[in-house]
Design a protein around this motif. Structure first.
Motif: not given
Length: 216
Positions: A86-90, A120-125, A158-162, A164-176
């Motif tokens: 996909g692309n930066d927006t999708s 595992f979540t990304y921004q509570n999703v 539809t999450t804009p920050s995703l 932006n993160e991928l453009k910077n080569g990173v991805l932040t996830l949470n595990g609970q």
């Protein structure tokens, strides 16, 4: 002869009183020795009681104290799949990685935990989950459980920050995950203990490696 007969025979008197004094002295010394023995015995008994009290306190504060186990993700994470389309927006991301869930038990008895689910979540999703089977962490040891996690981040298009993160080569996830179980001490006493895993994973999406892992 009459004179000898008429002479009064007197018993010999002791030349001095030393024999009686020696007897009294021996009696006093014997009593003193017995008194000292009783004092020593009392001191030994008191010292033993204090020692036993200290041993019991140390035993209660260390061996019998039930601590909450700690659950963490291990840093040895292996990515078998990390595809970005996909692309930066999708963007569309599919991730599969193998990780270790570590249950650290510092108690002097095993910790038996029930099966649970790590989310595992990304921004509570929620983007994925994995089941951790029930098991046991031995006394003062760490139980390591390998899990394979499949994540699908298509729901985050539809999450804009995703993007932006991928453009910077990173991805932040949470595990609970929440673990419930019992600590068993001396094979007779069981204490319920619940503990939680809460970790943040920072993934380098370019090199497909774990950049950082923070667990609290």
């Amino acid at each position: 002869m009459a004179e000898k007969t008429n002479q009064q025979v007197n018993p010999l008197a002791p030349s001095n009183g030393n024999p009686r004094s020696d007897e009294e002295s021996n009696t006093l010394q014997s009593k003193e020795l017995k008194r000292k023995k009783r004092v020593k015995l009392a001191i030994y008994i008191a010292a033993f009681a204090v020692f036993q009290t200290i041993v019991i306190l140390v035993f209660a504060l260390t061996v019998m104290r039930v601590r909450t186990p700690k659950v963490r993700l291990g840093t040895d994470v292996t990515f078998s799949k990390l595809n970005t389309t996909g692309n930066d927006t999708s963007p569309s991301i599919n991730i599969t990685f193998i990780a270790q869930v570590r249950v650290k038990n510092t108690n002097f008895g095993p910790y038996k935990y029930d099966d649970t689910t790590a989310i595992f979540t990304y921004q509570n999703v929620k983007v994925g989950e994995v089941t951790i089977p029930k098991g046991k962490a031995g006394l003062r040891s760490t139980k390591k459980v390998s899990v394979t996690v499949d994540l699908n981040l298509d729901a985050l298009q539809t999450t804009p920050s995703l993007g932006n993160e991928l453009k910077n080569g990173v991805l932040t996830l949470n595990g609970q995950a929440k673990f419930t179980g019992k600590v068993e001490l001396m094979f007779v006493m069981k204490k319920k203990k619940a503990t939680e895993m809460n970790c943040k994973m920072i993934i380098d999406s370019t090199s497909k490696t774990l950049k950082d892992l923070i667990c609290v």
